[in-house]
Design an enzyme around this catalytic site. Structure first.
Site, PDB file in Angstrom:
ATOM      1  N   LEU A 242       0.814  -1.217   0.000  1.00  0.00           N
ATOM      2  CA  LEU A 242       0.000   0.000   0.000  1.00  0.00           C
ATOM      3  C   LEU A 242       0.847   1.265   0.000  1.00  0.00           C
ATOM      4  O   LEU A 242       1.692   1.466   0.878  1.00  0.00           O
ATOM      5  CB  LEU A 242      -0.931   0.004   1.213  1.00  0.00           C
ATOM      6  CG  LEU A 242      -1.865   1.207   1.330  1.00  0.00           C
ATOM      7  CD1 LEU A 242      -2.743   1.360   0.104  1.00  0.00           C
ATOM      8  CD2 LEU A 242      -2.715   1.086   2.590  1.00  0.00           C
ATOM      9  N   HIS A 243       0.612   2.131  -0.981  1.00  0.00           N
ATOM     10  CA  HIS A 243       1.349   3.387  -1.066  1.00  0.00           C
ATOM     11  C   HIS A 243       0.594   4.383  -1.943  1.00  0.00           C
ATOM     12  O   HIS A 243      -0.166   4.018  -2.835  1.00  0.00           O
ATOM     13  CB  HIS A 243       2.754   3.164  -1.644  1.00  0.00           C
ATOM     14  CG  HIS A 243       2.763   2.685  -3.072  1.00  0.00           C
ATOM     15  ND1 HIS A 243       2.419   1.398  -3.424  1.00  0.00           N
ATOM     16  CD2 HIS A 243       3.080   3.319  -4.242  1.00  0.00           C
ATOM     17  CE1 HIS A 243       2.528   1.252  -4.741  1.00  0.00           C
ATOM     18  NE2 HIS A 243       2.911   2.405  -5.264  1.00  0.00           N
ATOM     19  N   PHE A 244       0.829   5.646  -1.643  1.00  0.00           N
ATOM     20  CA  PHE A 244       0.397   6.769  -2.463  1.00  0.00           C
ATOM     21  C   PHE A 244       1.650   7.445  -3.007  1.00  0.00           C
ATOM     22  O   PHE A 244       2.733   7.337  -2.420  1.00  0.00           O
ATOM     23  CB  PHE A 244      -0.400   7.786  -1.642  1.00  0.00           C
ATOM     24  CG  PHE A 244      -1.696   7.257  -1.081  1.00  0.00           C
ATOM     25  CD1 PHE A 244      -2.904   7.521  -1.700  1.00  0.00           C
ATOM     26  CD2 PHE A 244      -1.699   6.506   0.096  1.00  0.00           C
ATOM     27  CE1 PHE A 244      -4.098   7.027  -1.176  1.00  0.00           C
ATOM     28  CE2 PHE A 244      -2.885   6.013   0.629  1.00  0.00           C
ATOM     29  CZ  PHE A 244      -4.087   6.279  -0.012  1.00  0.00           C
TER      30      PHE A 244
END
Length: 441
Positions: A242-244
């Site tokens: 999970l990453h932005f």
């Protein structure tokens, strides 16, 4: 039948390796000061503790953080200062400030960048594109394998609701910190990754808590030219952790100037609109009585898409006040052989930044021949049909109906032109100057 495409994966860390090499890691420690148990004991990293904002002021175009000035200028002083420090230390794969950039003439003002360094010396890898939700695989590259020197700081809510910065703070392994790290293959100046609860090893899927964290980061930056983006699996995310992403660009994205037609407003003040006169169809979410109201409506919409196996991209704009949601189908078309060889030859992967109008081109030929027509043709292949978008919109509205009806219902309205005034491109010249000068004084 499993749908797969071949593409060159983006290298986001200097420790990212081909999967075959990962098995060569010696037992008892990796020797690279990473974020796993072998290197975490006694490790410390800077900590930025942010204040949770409450209200969104739509009229002023600002997120209301009350009248107390923060002791640390988040974007200009800290994030960009730390990012430049890593640039001086030679941690990036190339100098993004040397990449040619221009605004393409035309009504929409698409932005083209020639970035030949992003895919150098990498071979195409096969990616499954027909499954948005996939389990986390610790044997593949993930962000616990980055070096601690690539992490700029921990990003956590303040215990006393006041902004604080600690140059060196222990890593709370039990409560898995969120961190901001560099992307070693940057698209623009200040390109970073926000990795929520990094040690929990969450797969690439939106949840309410993580999406709210991304909005807090946008609000904390307080700068309309600092945007965050998200790509789901199947929509050109290549790392299932999970990453932005986020970076700074001192001109409006074309999508930010597009008109929209209002569909409805929830009783919690979140306005939902349809994007008009733009090659990629999608939805816009704005305002809300609180940042959490806005976050919950958008994150629930993303969760609906995930659960229905619909790839999508998200752009967080206007300091967290305005969010664009794009269901897309380009990778699926590519896997089915429905994309023209001419478009495939460009090697452009239409993820959130490209969809928003920032076209990252790998070949000088494509950069020199860049036109509004070429950009439009590529992005039109990304978009769902009008009929399919209506079906997806109905799915989303059904999914968030509980949330809406709990607020005593919504008031549907006829489509109307957006009341958002498009920004001008008077500062286009900023693109041809030095990137550090793009940060407003």
């Amino acid at each position: 039948m499993m749908l797969r495409i071949k593409r060159v994966p983006t290298v986001v860390s200097n420790y990212q390796k081909e999967e075959a090499e990962e098995g060569d890691r010696p037992a008892g420690g990796c020797g690279r000061n990473c974020l796993r148990n072998c290197c975490l004991p006694g490790a410390k990293l800077p900590l930025y503790a942010f204040k949770r904002v409450n209200k969104i002021s739509c009229d002023k175009g600002l997120v209301d953080c009350e009248d107390k000035e923060a002791p640390v200028a988040f974007l200009d002083s800290l994030l960009l200062g730390e990012w430049e420090d890593r640039m001086q230390r030679g941690l990036f794969r190339y100098d993004v400030t040397a990449c040619e950039t221009k605004v393409i003439p035309g009504e929409h003002g698409f932005i083209a960048q020639l970035n030949e360094g992003r895919h150098l010396k990498k071979r195409p890898t096969e990616f499954q594109v027909d499954k948005v939700l996939q389990p986390f695989d610790e044997n593949k590259f993930n962000f616990t394998k980055v070096g601690q020197e690539e992490v700029l700081f921990q990003f956590e809510p303040s215990n006393d609701n006041e902004v604080q910065f600690l140059p060196s703070a222990p890593i709370d392994v039990e409560n898995s910190p969120s961190v901001v790290a560099i992307n070693v293959s940057p698209i623009e100046y200040g390109h970073v990754l926000l990795i929520p609860r990094i040690l929990e090893c969450l797969p690439q899927r939106i949840d309410r808590e993580s999406f709210l964290l991304a909005l807090y980061m946008a609000a904390e930056a307080g700068n309309p030219y600092f945007r965050l983006g998200y790509n789901s699996l199947g929509a050109f995310a290549t790392i299932n952790h999970l990453h932005f992403q986020a970076y700074y660009l001192a001109v409006p994205f074309p999508i930010e100037k597009a008109t929209s037609g209002k569909i409805t407003t929830t009783n919690s003040g979140v306005k939902i609109s349809k994007i008009l006169n733009y090659p990629v169809r999608g939805l816009v979410f704005e305002c809300g009585n609180t940042l959490e109201d806005l976050s919950n409506v958008v994150s629930d919409s993303c969760i609906c898409l995930q659960d229905n196996n619909i790839p999508y991209n998200v752009l967080i704009s206007d300091s967290g006040r305005r969010i664009f949601l794009f269901p897309q189908c380009y990778a699926e078309k590519q896997a089915l052989g429905e994309v023209s060889p001419e478009l495939l030859d460009t090697q452009v992967n239409p993820a959130v930044w490209e969809i928003s109008g920032h076209m990252v081109l790998k070949r000088k030929k494509d950069y020199e021949e860049a036109s509004e027509g070429n950009a439009w043709r590529l992005l039109a292949e990304v978009s769902l049909s009008e009929e399919r978008l209506e079906e997806v919109k109905d799915l989303i509205f059904e999914a968030i109906a509980c949330h809406i009806y709990d607020d005593k219902g919504v008031t549907p309205t006829l489509l109307e032109e957006s009341d958002v005034t498009p920004q001008s491109l008077e500062d286009v010249d900023a693109l041809t100057g030095s990137h550090p000068a793009m940060v407003p004084a």
